[in-house]
Design an enzyme around this catalytic site. Structure first.
Site: not given
Length: 388
Positions: A78-79, A337
């Site tokens: 996703g990042t 994160c």
């Protein structure tokens, strides 16, 4: 060796793989396609390419009936999808129209968006950040006040990964498009947890990740609507339409597609089931005088079904997490994160929650696989920690 039984209530950080995804990988490993490069020209390569496109269609189908397989770009998570959309679309739009040198994002975005804003500024973009209201929702009127013909891209997440609050993406997209800007949404936390159709949302790009839905870690995707301008961020091969060079991880992709196929027909049922459990937990926890929902009246806000976001008066998150961990319950203070940060959540601070209260935040998250009795036991454990 420890015999402690742990209850994982941190599914918003990452989930265990679903049986369908595990089986899909086992079937792949046992097949003649195991390890085959889908870009090779020989027979096995062509068969692997066909399998890759089948998976692309499965992911596309999870986003709406009119989504084309060609609009799905597989990424390493996703990042990567967020960074490609944020930087790649902004730069491509400005190349097409030099007057569009502004980007608008929300203050509640994931670090994979916020930590890349300095790169945009260094590249000559002006970046405006919209704050949410006290419930954690981005009011469309806030975007209306900022939007103008010099905006290249607007990026607002579909649902917040800390509070679970769902954003009015369709309204925001209409405002962005009305000014000629493009619209991206980080749907990593919301995909396959709430129903949506990208055509109804009106977005031009949307990010996904496998490990939030019972797929593997290290695989994600970017929905990129046809004819949306974008510039590659890395180079070295023509894979994924030239946007993501490198041999595709077909083993991870087949598991991602299997998770999507398994969840899509059950989405409405899971949303009702998991949402009901979350509502019961909110009711139970917020009855305690020192425990509060981060968004205030949680009953009045549209939320993801499996995230319960609270703060506790007088005890900081680290102490709460360690005390609960000692009792066998695994929760977080917010985004995994940002877990190394000792400061209060940027999301809660943007919502106007005072720092001393935000420092006592907890995020409890789960999906349809949670045991309802474990939520009641968790509540009792938290009450023991918090006291009267």
């Amino acid at each position: 060796m420890s015999t402690q039984r742990y209850v994982n209530l941190d599914y918003a950080a990452s989930t265990p793989m679903r049986p369908e995804a595990v089986q899909a990988q086992a079937d792949y490993d046992a097949s003649h396609l195991a390890g085959v490069n889908p870009n090779s020209l020989h027979s096995l390569g062509r068969q692997a390419a066909i399998r890759l496109e089948e998976c692309r269609r499965a992911v596309a189908a999870s986003l709406g009936a009119r989504v084309r397989a060609s609009e799905i770009v597989f990424t390493g998570g996703g990042t990567e999808a967020n960074v490609l959309a944020l930087l790649g679309i902004a730069q491509a739009v400005r190349e097409r129209d030099r007057g569009r040198s502004r980007v608008i994002v929300s203050a509640i975005e994931h670090d994979s968006i916020l930590d890349n804003l300095p790169l945009l500024r260094a590249d000559g973009f002006t970046v405006d950040v919209i704050k949410p209201d006290s419930t954690g929702r981005i009011d469309p009127s806030s975007l209306e006040r900022l939007i103008s013909s010099d905006v290249a891209l607007v990026s607002v997440m579909l649902a917040n990964n800390e509070t679970g609050v769902v954003q009015p993406i369709a309204d925001l997209a209409r405002i962005a498009h009305g000014a000629g800007a493009f619209m991206h949404s980080d749907a990593i936390q919301g995909w396959l947890h709430i129903p949506f159709d990208v055509s109804a949302l009106g977005v031009d790009a949307l990010s996904l990740a496998g490990h939030k839905v019972g797929g593997p870690v290290g695989i994600g995707a970017l929905y990129l609507k046809s004819r949306t301008p974008i510039r590659a961020r890395s180079f070295g091969g023509g894979q994924e339409g030239g946007l993501r060079p490198g041999t595709q991880d077909l083993r991870a992709i087949v598991a991602l597609a299997a998770a999507a196929n398994a969840l899509r027909p059950l989405l409405a049922h899971h949303r009702e089931q998991v949402g009901s459990l979350a509502n019961e937990l909110y009711t139970r926890l917020c009855d305690h005088p020192r425990i509060h929902a981060t968004m205030g009246d949680w009953t009045s806000v549209e939320r993801l079904p499996g995230i319960v976001s609270i703060y506790v008066d007088g005890i900081d998150s680290e102490e709460l997490i360690l005390q609960l961990d000692g009792r066998g319950y695994e929760v977080s203070a917010g985004s995994a994160c940002s877990s190394a940060s000792l400061d209060a959540s940027h999301v809660l601070r943007a919502m106007g929650i005072p720092r001393e209260k935000a420092l006592g935040s907890l995020r409890i998250s789960f999906d349809d696989r949670v045991e309802p009795d474990s939520l009641e036991r968790f509540a009792q454990a938290l009450f023991e920690v918090v006291g009267a």
